[in-house]
Design a protein around this motif. Sequence first.
Motif, PDB file in Angstrom:
ATOM      1  N   ASN A  27       1.352   1.324   0.855  1.00 31.56           N
ATOM      2  CA  ASN A  27       0.228   1.837   0.056  1.00 31.56           C
ATOM      3  C   ASN A  27       0.288   3.341  -0.167  1.00 31.56           C
ATOM      4  O   ASN A  27      -0.342   3.870  -1.066  1.00 31.56           O
ATOM      5  CB  ASN A  27      -1.104   1.476   0.724  1.00 31.56           C
ATOM      6  CG  ASN A  27      -1.369  -0.029   0.604  1.00 31.56           C
ATOM      7  OD1 ASN A  27      -0.934  -0.657  -0.363  1.00 31.56           O
ATOM      8  ND2 ASN A  27      -2.055  -0.602   1.583  1.00 31.56           N
ATOM      9  N   ALA A  28       1.060   4.022   0.686  1.00 26.98           N
ATOM     10  CA  ALA A  28       1.108   5.492   0.577  1.00 26.98           C
ATOM     11  C   ALA A  28       1.869   5.955  -0.666  1.00 26.98           C
ATOM     12  O   ALA A  28       1.777   7.122  -1.041  1.00 26.98           O
ATOM     13  CB  ALA A  28       1.745   6.079   1.829  1.00 26.98           C
ATOM     14  N   ASP A  29       2.643   5.082  -1.279  1.00 22.82           N
ATOM     15  CA  ASP A  29       3.420   5.514  -2.441  1.00 22.82           C
ATOM     16  C   ASP A  29       3.470   4.377  -3.467  1.00 22.82           C
ATOM     17  O   ASP A  29       4.083   3.333  -3.213  1.00 22.82           O
ATOM     18  CB  ASP A  29       4.849   5.879  -1.986  1.00 22.82           C
ATOM     19  CG  ASP A  29       5.647   6.519  -3.107  1.00 22.82           C
ATOM     20  OD1 ASP A  29       5.297   6.312  -4.296  1.00 22.82           O
ATOM     21  OD2 ASP A  29       6.625   7.224  -2.798  1.00 22.82           O
ATOM     22  N   PRO A  30       2.857   4.570  -4.624  1.00 20.12           N
ATOM     23  CA  PRO A  30       2.824   3.491  -5.630  1.00 20.12           C
ATOM     24  C   PRO A  30       4.209   3.082  -6.123  1.00 20.12           C
ATOM     25  O   PRO A  30       4.364   2.003  -6.711  1.00 20.12           O
ATOM     26  CB  PRO A  30       1.998   4.081  -6.777  1.00 20.12           C
ATOM     27  CG  PRO A  30       1.775   5.517  -6.458  1.00 20.12           C
ATOM     28  CD  PRO A  30       2.118   5.758  -5.025  1.00 20.12           C
ATOM     29  N   GLU A  31       5.220   3.928  -5.884  1.00 20.12           N
ATOM     30  CA  GLU A  31       6.572   3.523  -6.310  1.00 20.12           C
ATOM     31  C   GLU A  31       7.186   2.471  -5.374  1.00 20.12           C
ATOM     32  O   GLU A  31       8.187   1.839  -5.704  1.00 20.12           O
ATOM     33  CB  GLU A  31       7.478   4.752  -6.371  1.00 20.12           C
ATOM     34  CG  GLU A  31       7.111   5.685  -7.521  1.00 20.12           C
ATOM     35  CD  GLU A  31       8.179   6.719  -7.794  1.00 20.12           C
ATOM     36  OE1 GLU A  31       8.848   7.162  -6.835  1.00 20.12           O
ATOM     37  OE2 GLU A  31       8.341   7.085  -8.958  1.00 20.12           O
ATOM     38  N   ARG A  32       6.589   2.282  -4.206  1.00 18.07           N
ATOM     39  CA  ARG A  32       7.124   1.272  -3.260  1.00 18.07           C
ATOM     40  C   ARG A  32       6.673  -0.107  -3.735  1.00 18.07           C
ATOM     41  O   ARG A  32       5.675  -0.652  -3.259  1.00 18.07           O
ATOM     42  CB  ARG A  32       6.629   1.551  -1.839  1.00 18.07           C
ATOM     43  CG  ARG A  32       7.179   2.857  -1.302  1.00 18.07           C
ATOM     44  CD  ARG A  32       6.966   3.009   0.202  1.00 18.07           C
ATOM     45  NE  ARG A  32       7.679   4.177   0.666  1.00 18.07           N
ATOM     46  CZ  ARG A  32       7.125   5.248   1.258  1.00 18.07           C
ATOM     47  NH1 ARG A  32       5.826   5.269   1.521  1.00 18.07           N
ATOM     48  NH2 ARG A  32       7.864   6.272   1.630  1.00 18.07           N
ATOM     49  N   ARG A  33       7.424  -0.672  -4.657  1.00 15.09           N
ATOM     50  CA  ARG A  33       6.977  -1.901  -5.326  1.00 15.09           C
ATOM     51  C   ARG A  33       7.769  -3.134  -4.934  1.00 15.09           C
ATOM     52  O   ARG A  33       7.345  -4.251  -5.184  1.00 15.09           O
ATOM     53  CB  ARG A  33       7.044  -1.706  -6.837  1.00 15.09           C
ATOM     54  CG  ARG A  33       6.030  -0.673  -7.341  1.00 15.09           C
ATOM     55  CD  ARG A  33       6.097  -0.511  -8.848  1.00 15.09           C
ATOM     56  NE  ARG A  33       6.202  -1.811  -9.490  1.00 15.09           N
ATOM     57  CZ  ARG A  33       7.065  -2.106 -10.465  1.00 15.09           C
ATOM     58  NH1 ARG A  33       7.893  -1.180 -10.927  1.00 15.09           N
ATOM     59  NH2 ARG A  33       7.103  -3.305 -10.985  1.00 15.09           N
ATOM     60  N   PHE A  34       8.919  -2.975  -4.351  1.00 15.47           N
ATOM     61  CA  PHE A  34       9.752  -4.141  -4.030  1.00 15.47           C
ATOM     62  C   PHE A  34       9.968  -4.178  -2.519  1.00 15.47           C
ATOM     63  O   PHE A  34      10.627  -3.308  -1.955  1.00 15.47           O
ATOM     64  CB  PHE A  34      11.069  -4.061  -4.801  1.00 15.47           C
ATOM     65  CG  PHE A  34      10.834  -3.970  -6.276  1.00 15.47           C
ATOM     66  CD1 PHE A  34      10.447  -5.091  -6.991  1.00 15.47           C
ATOM     67  CD2 PHE A  34      10.916  -2.756  -6.942  1.00 15.47           C
ATOM     68  CE1 PHE A  34      10.172  -5.012  -8.354  1.00 15.47           C
ATOM     69  CE2 PHE A  34      10.646  -2.665  -8.298  1.00 15.47           C
ATOM     70  CZ  PHE A  34      10.266  -3.794  -9.005  1.00 15.47           C
ATOM     71  N   ILE A  35       9.377  -5.180  -1.889  1.00 15.39           N
ATOM     72  CA  ILE A  35       9.293  -5.166  -0.428  1.00 15.39           C
ATOM     73  C   ILE A  35      10.044  -6.376   0.140  1.00 15.39           C
ATOM     74  O   ILE A  35       9.784  -7.517  -0.253  1.00 15.39           O
ATOM     75  CB  ILE A  35       7.807  -5.238   0.028  1.00 15.39           C
ATOM     76  CG1 ILE A  35       6.917  -4.304  -0.821  1.00 15.39           C
ATOM     77  CG2 ILE A  35       7.684  -4.959   1.512  1.00 15.39           C
ATOM     78  CD1 ILE A  35       7.233  -2.828  -0.748  1.00 15.39           C
ATOM     79  N   VAL A  36      10.947  -6.094   1.061  1.00 13.31           N
ATOM     80  CA  VAL A  36      11.782  -7.160   1.647  1.00 13.31           C
ATOM     81  C   VAL A  36      11.510  -7.241   3.153  1.00 13.31           C
ATOM     82  O   VAL A  36      11.843  -6.305   3.886  1.00 13.31           O
ATOM     83  CB  VAL A  36      13.282  -6.859   1.402  1.00 13.31           C
ATOM     84  CG1 VAL A  36      14.166  -7.899   2.086  1.00 13.31           C
ATOM     85  CG2 VAL A  36      13.580  -6.799  -0.087  1.00 13.31           C
ATOM     86  N   PRO A  37      10.897  -8.322   3.630  1.00 14.92           N
ATOM     87  CA  PRO A  37      10.659  -8.431   5.073  1.00 14.92           C
ATOM     88  C   PRO A  37      11.734  -9.250   5.802  1.00 14.92           C
ATOM     89  O   PRO A  37      12.298 -10.197   5.261  1.00 14.92           O
ATOM     90  CB  PRO A  37       9.333  -9.194   5.137  1.00 14.92           C
ATOM     91  CG  PRO A  37       9.358 -10.074   3.920  1.00 14.92           C
ATOM     92  CD  PRO A  37      10.199  -9.375   2.872  1.00 14.92           C
ATOM     93  N   SER A  38      11.989  -8.875   7.055  1.00 14.87           N
ATOM     94  CA  SER A  38      12.723  -9.732   7.996  1.00 14.87           C
ATOM     95  C   SER A  38      11.722 -10.689   8.622  1.00 14.87           C
ATOM     96  O   SER A  38      10.526 -10.596   8.366  1.00 14.87           O
ATOM     97  CB  SER A  38      13.293  -8.908   9.142  1.00 14.87           C
ATOM     98  OG  SER A  38      14.445  -8.247   8.790  1.00 14.87           O
TER      99      SER A  38
END
Length: 440
Positions: free
Chosen positions: A26-37
């Motif tokens: 949420n701290a950066d709107p550019e962080r749009r593609f998130i890959v979890p382990s």
Amino acid sequence: MSITCKFGGSSLADASQFQKVAAIVNADPERRFIVPSAPGKRHDDDTKITDLLYLCHEAIRQRVTYDEAFGLIADRYIDLAQWLDLDLDVEDLLGHLRADLERGASVDYVASRGEYLNGKILAALLEAVYVEPAEHIRFDADGRLDPVTYELLGNALDGEGRYVIPGFYGASADGEVKTFSRGGSDITGAVVARAAGAKVYENWTDVSGLLMADPRVVSNPRPVEEITYREIRELSYMGASVFHDEAMFPVREVGIPIHIKNTNDPDAKGTRIQKTRIPKDHALGGVAGRPGFTMLFIEKALMNQLKGFGRRVLEVIAAHDISYEHTPSGIDTISVIVSDEELAGRGALLLEEIERTLDPDRTELLPGLALIATVGEGMSHQIGIAAKLFSALADAGVNVRVIDQGASEINIIVGVEESDYEQAVRAIYHAFESDGSGPR
Ligand code: ASP
């Protein structure tokens, strides 16, 4: 421009870790593609979800009960959904998992469920679109990533907003779920970053980046702020465990930098991995190594005149489906270094076969070897690097059994007795780092 973020298992081990992840995203709107382990260990004695899934699969194969392992898995996901107060029917998803186990789903499918369930949870938490890897990440018939993936995934990630893409798996052309090797969510992260055209691939873990040496061997090794793709490949292959050794390939080809960051200390600098670095005062990128290698030694008079001798040695090894690490050679000798894991006790058998087919004068099996890679872009075209390395080993009383330098000249590999391993790593590290600079 967008940022792709991969979060490792320890970053998603419990609800409080998920909250840290949400704050970072949420701290950066550019962080749009998130890959979890999949959820990792919460403490030293804990078990990773992926390991529990492998246990369940094995129990079914051996027709013994898997209730305990399944119970541990179920509890962790139910806990997560409850604590995070999600609008997600986790019980239903777990019911499907049990049914999949009962129907004898493949080992890859079962192992992939850790990331699948975590992806569902993270997508609900971040209010993101869930993208199914089995539909968009494709392996070819040889089990390698099919480049069509970039198009498939690129199309799926084309809209506005946020996306969650579980790590670790995709599917073969016939739609069967297939995983990458262990730790493979790092690879998914790189594939997603490339497909999304990200400006950076952030790899969030539980340490503030790479250290120049293993902190269990060297006390307080210097953190690495910048390193090249080539250096990280060599170091991670040789044992530096922060980043999967294959994961830089998808992004390297298109020049997307990787930034290793700490979920528990987001302001820490971390390590940046990119195409070049100016090795100003740091010839050394790092030292990494591991025990567990065996050398097959073969001697034959006038070997240098025999055409195809080396090829035939390697053919014997390949015929057993064994891959090798290095082949140091002399005029009448050739050695092949193989990891013990790959060799699986077949060393004597290989030498017997080589004796039978190639009639050497002498062969010897030399187990108990540790390999150490001293890696650094600043090492090529520099006088005195090898001298410094070998003097340090001599001063420490370490006997070097084998030496190999890759053609790239950014890497000198030495093989030492396993019992000398730690001593040798410390000696090399301090030789390059004691004056705070390394050779200039
Ligand atoms: N969960 C998988 C493993 O434990 C993949 C990963 O975490 O990257 O190997």
